[in-house]
Design a protein around this motif. Structure first.
Motif, mmCIF file in Angstrom:
data_model
loop_
_atom_site.group_PDB
_atom_site.id
_atom_site.type_symbol
_atom_site.label_atom_id
_atom_site.label_comp_id
_atom_site.label_asym_id
_atom_site.label_seq_id
_atom_site.Cartn_x
_atom_site.Cartn_y
_atom_site.Cartn_z
ATOM 1 N N THR A 7 46.750 45.371 25.506
ATOM 2 C CA THR A 7 45.893 46.194 26.463
ATOM 3 C C THR A 7 44.931 45.195 26.909
ATOM 4 O O THR A 7 44.670 44.336 26.594
ATOM 5 C CB THR A 7 45.522 47.329 25.741
ATOM 6 N N PRO A 8 44.530 45.722 28.112
ATOM 7 C CA PRO A 8 43.428 45.007 28.734
ATOM 8 C C PRO A 8 42.178 44.855 27.827
ATOM 9 O O PRO A 8 41.477 43.791 27.821
ATOM 10 C CB PRO A 8 42.954 45.470 30.036
ATOM 11 N N LYS A 9 41.969 46.090 27.166
ATOM 12 C CA LYS A 9 40.824 46.028 26.108
ATOM 13 C C LYS A 9 40.899 44.881 25.035
ATOM 14 O O LYS A 9 40.152 44.344 24.615
ATOM 15 C CB LYS A 9 40.427 47.258 25.810
ATOM 16 N N GLU A 10 42.489 44.971 24.288
ATOM 17 C CA GLU A 10 42.672 43.843 23.605
ATOM 18 C C GLU A 10 42.594 42.540 24.082
ATOM 19 O O GLU A 10 42.038 41.616 23.349
ATOM 20 C CB GLU A 10 44.133 44.228 23.110
ATOM 21 N N ALA A 11 42.976 42.115 25.267
ATOM 22 C CA ALA A 11 42.900 40.839 25.882
ATOM 23 C C ALA A 11 41.461 40.451 25.909
ATOM 24 O O ALA A 11 41.123 39.355 25.609
ATOM 25 C CB ALA A 11 43.577 40.911 27.256
ATOM 26 N N ARG A 12 40.757 41.417 26.568
ATOM 27 C CA ARG A 12 39.328 41.069 26.637
ATOM 28 C C ARG A 12 38.541 40.650 25.184
ATOM 29 O O ARG A 12 37.768 39.798 25.121
ATOM 30 C CB ARG A 12 38.634 42.436 27.247
ATOM 31 N N GLN A 13 38.891 41.525 24.416
ATOM 32 C CA GLN A 13 38.295 41.350 23.081
ATOM 33 C C GLN A 13 38.770 39.753 22.250
ATOM 34 O O GLN A 13 37.907 38.891 21.831
ATOM 35 C CB GLN A 13 38.880 42.260 21.779
ATOM 36 N N PHE A 14 40.151 39.471 22.711
ATOM 37 C CA PHE A 14 40.753 38.170 22.159
ATOM 38 C C PHE A 14 39.810 37.139 22.785
ATOM 39 O O PHE A 14 39.468 36.189 22.105
ATOM 40 C CB PHE A 14 42.164 38.382 22.464
ATOM 41 N N GLU A 47 33.444 32.327 32.154
ATOM 42 C CA GLU A 47 33.740 31.618 33.683
ATOM 43 C C GLU A 47 33.527 33.174 34.443
ATOM 44 O O GLU A 47 32.919 32.878 35.559
ATOM 45 C CB GLU A 47 35.029 30.953 33.504
ATOM 46 N N GLU A 48 34.139 33.884 33.816
ATOM 47 C CA GLU A 48 34.155 35.293 34.855
ATOM 48 C C GLU A 48 34.264 36.247 33.710
ATOM 49 O O GLU A 48 35.114 36.448 32.861
ATOM 50 C CB GLU A 48 35.512 35.599 35.728
ATOM 51 N N LYS A 49 33.170 37.019 33.442
ATOM 52 C CA LYS A 49 32.572 37.811 32.450
ATOM 53 C C LYS A 49 33.660 38.970 32.261
ATOM 54 O O LYS A 49 34.326 39.644 32.898
ATOM 55 C CB LYS A 49 31.332 38.564 32.691
ATOM 56 N N GLY A 50 34.497 39.036 30.924
ATOM 57 C CA GLY A 50 35.397 39.935 30.549
ATOM 58 C C GLY A 50 36.941 39.244 31.183
ATOM 59 O O GLY A 50 37.870 40.237 30.743
ATOM 60 N N LYS A 51 36.890 38.394 31.819
ATOM 61 C CA LYS A 51 38.217 38.109 32.385
ATOM 62 C C LYS A 51 38.739 36.807 32.283
ATOM 63 O O LYS A 51 40.023 36.385 31.854
ATOM 64 C CB LYS A 51 38.513 38.384 34.037
ATOM 65 N N VAL A 52 37.971 35.717 32.353
ATOM 66 C CA VAL A 52 38.047 34.439 32.474
ATOM 67 C C VAL A 52 37.402 33.425 31.418
ATOM 68 O O VAL A 52 36.070 33.687 31.377
ATOM 69 C CB VAL A 52 38.464 33.758 33.870
ATOM 70 N N ILE A 53 37.870 32.746 30.431
ATOM 71 C CA ILE A 53 36.914 31.868 29.680
ATOM 72 C C ILE A 53 37.195 30.398 29.912
ATOM 73 O O ILE A 53 38.123 30.076 30.541
ATOM 74 C CB ILE A 53 37.088 31.987 28.076
ATOM 75 N N ARG A 54 36.067 29.576 29.787
ATOM 76 C CA ARG A 54 36.091 28.391 30.127
ATOM 77 C C ARG A 54 35.981 27.414 29.020
ATOM 78 O O ARG A 54 35.106 27.727 28.034
ATOM 79 C CB ARG A 54 34.999 28.024 31.270
ATOM 80 N N TYR A 55 36.984 26.317 28.806
ATOM 81 C CA TYR A 55 36.657 25.636 27.761
ATOM 82 C C TYR A 55 36.383 23.984 28.182
ATOM 83 O O TYR A 55 36.780 23.578 29.360
ATOM 84 C CB TYR A 55 38.006 25.285 27.039
ATOM 85 N N PHE A 71 40.781 26.774 31.452
ATOM 86 C CA PHE A 71 40.657 28.053 31.770
ATOM 87 C C PHE A 71 41.388 28.953 31.138
ATOM 88 O O PHE A 71 42.830 28.783 31.300
ATOM 89 C CB PHE A 71 40.273 28.462 33.247
ATOM 90 N N MET A 72 41.099 30.148 30.415
ATOM 91 C CA MET A 72 42.303 31.096 30.071
ATOM 92 C C MET A 72 42.022 32.543 30.491
ATOM 93 O O MET A 72 40.789 32.721 30.614
ATOM 94 C CB MET A 72 42.374 31.008 28.467
ATOM 95 N N LYS A 73 42.869 33.127 30.904
ATOM 96 C CA LYS A 73 42.965 34.495 31.343
ATOM 97 C C LYS A 73 44.143 35.181 30.858
ATOM 98 O O LYS A 73 45.253 34.556 30.618
ATOM 99 C CB LYS A 73 42.838 34.780 32.863
ATOM 100 N N TYR A 74 44.166 36.524 30.968
ATOM 101 C CA TYR A 74 45.304 37.307 30.404
ATOM 102 C C TYR A 74 46.103 37.884 31.828
ATOM 103 O O TYR A 74 45.284 38.544 32.469
ATOM 104 C CB TYR A 74 44.660 38.425 29.462
#
Length: 160
Positions: A7-14, A47-55, A71-74
């Motif tokens: 779910t979008p919530k599970e992906a944000r948590q991940f 990178e974008e709060k709740g959507k994209v993380i940056r390594y 960069f990782m997003k769901y």
């Protein structure tokens, strides 16, 4: 393996669980060469709060530290994580990573322009521990493997 959609919530948590600093121990083996092991520090932030993380990482490539951004997003529609790597002077690399909830793994397969195939599996061994294996084959022969162990570096609270 078939991806189990989050779910979008599970992906944000991940993604949120990735935030922090990680110590990496990397062991590479290229066909015909002795294994090489090195350490790295990987910094992960939004990178974008709740959507994209940056390594941000600096692996050893041909004996030199090379800065790389990932960069990782769901993608909720496809049910996959999209991983994009940027390295100066090279085209971006984009992979689709499927998440296997039963085995707690991320899995990706890709083919290079020369026909070599890469398979990557990341096992989330614990909240602060990832284990990765990357295997590259060319014409049916393993030509490269890379094993990575990631351990979270605990945050040190500032002195009051």
């Amino acid at each position: 393996p078939l991806s189990e959609k989050l779910t979008p919530k599970e992906a944000r948590q991940f993604l949120a669980e990735e935030i922090g600093r990680w110590k990496a121990k990397v062991t590479e083996r290229a066909k015909g060469n002795t294994a090489k092991t090195y350490d790295d520090i990987i910094v992960v932030r939004w990178e974008e709060k709740g959507k994209v993380i940056r390594y941000e990482l600096n692996p050893m490539i041909n004996g030199e530290r090379v800065p790389i951004k990932g960069f990782m997003k769901y993608d909720a529609k496809e049910g996959v994580f999209i991983w994009r790597t940027q390295r100066e002077g090279f085209p971006d690399v984009i992979e689709r990573q499927t998440y296997d909830r039963n085995n707690n793994t991320l899995n990706a397969e890709s083919t290079f322009p020369n026909g070599a195939k890469r398979k990557i599996t990341w096992l989330k061994a614990g909240k602060d521990d990832w284990r990765g294996i990357q295997i590259v084959t060319f014409k049916g022969t393993v030509v490269y493997t890379c094993e990575t162990i990631l351990k979270r570096i605990p945050d040190i609270p500032p002195n009051p």
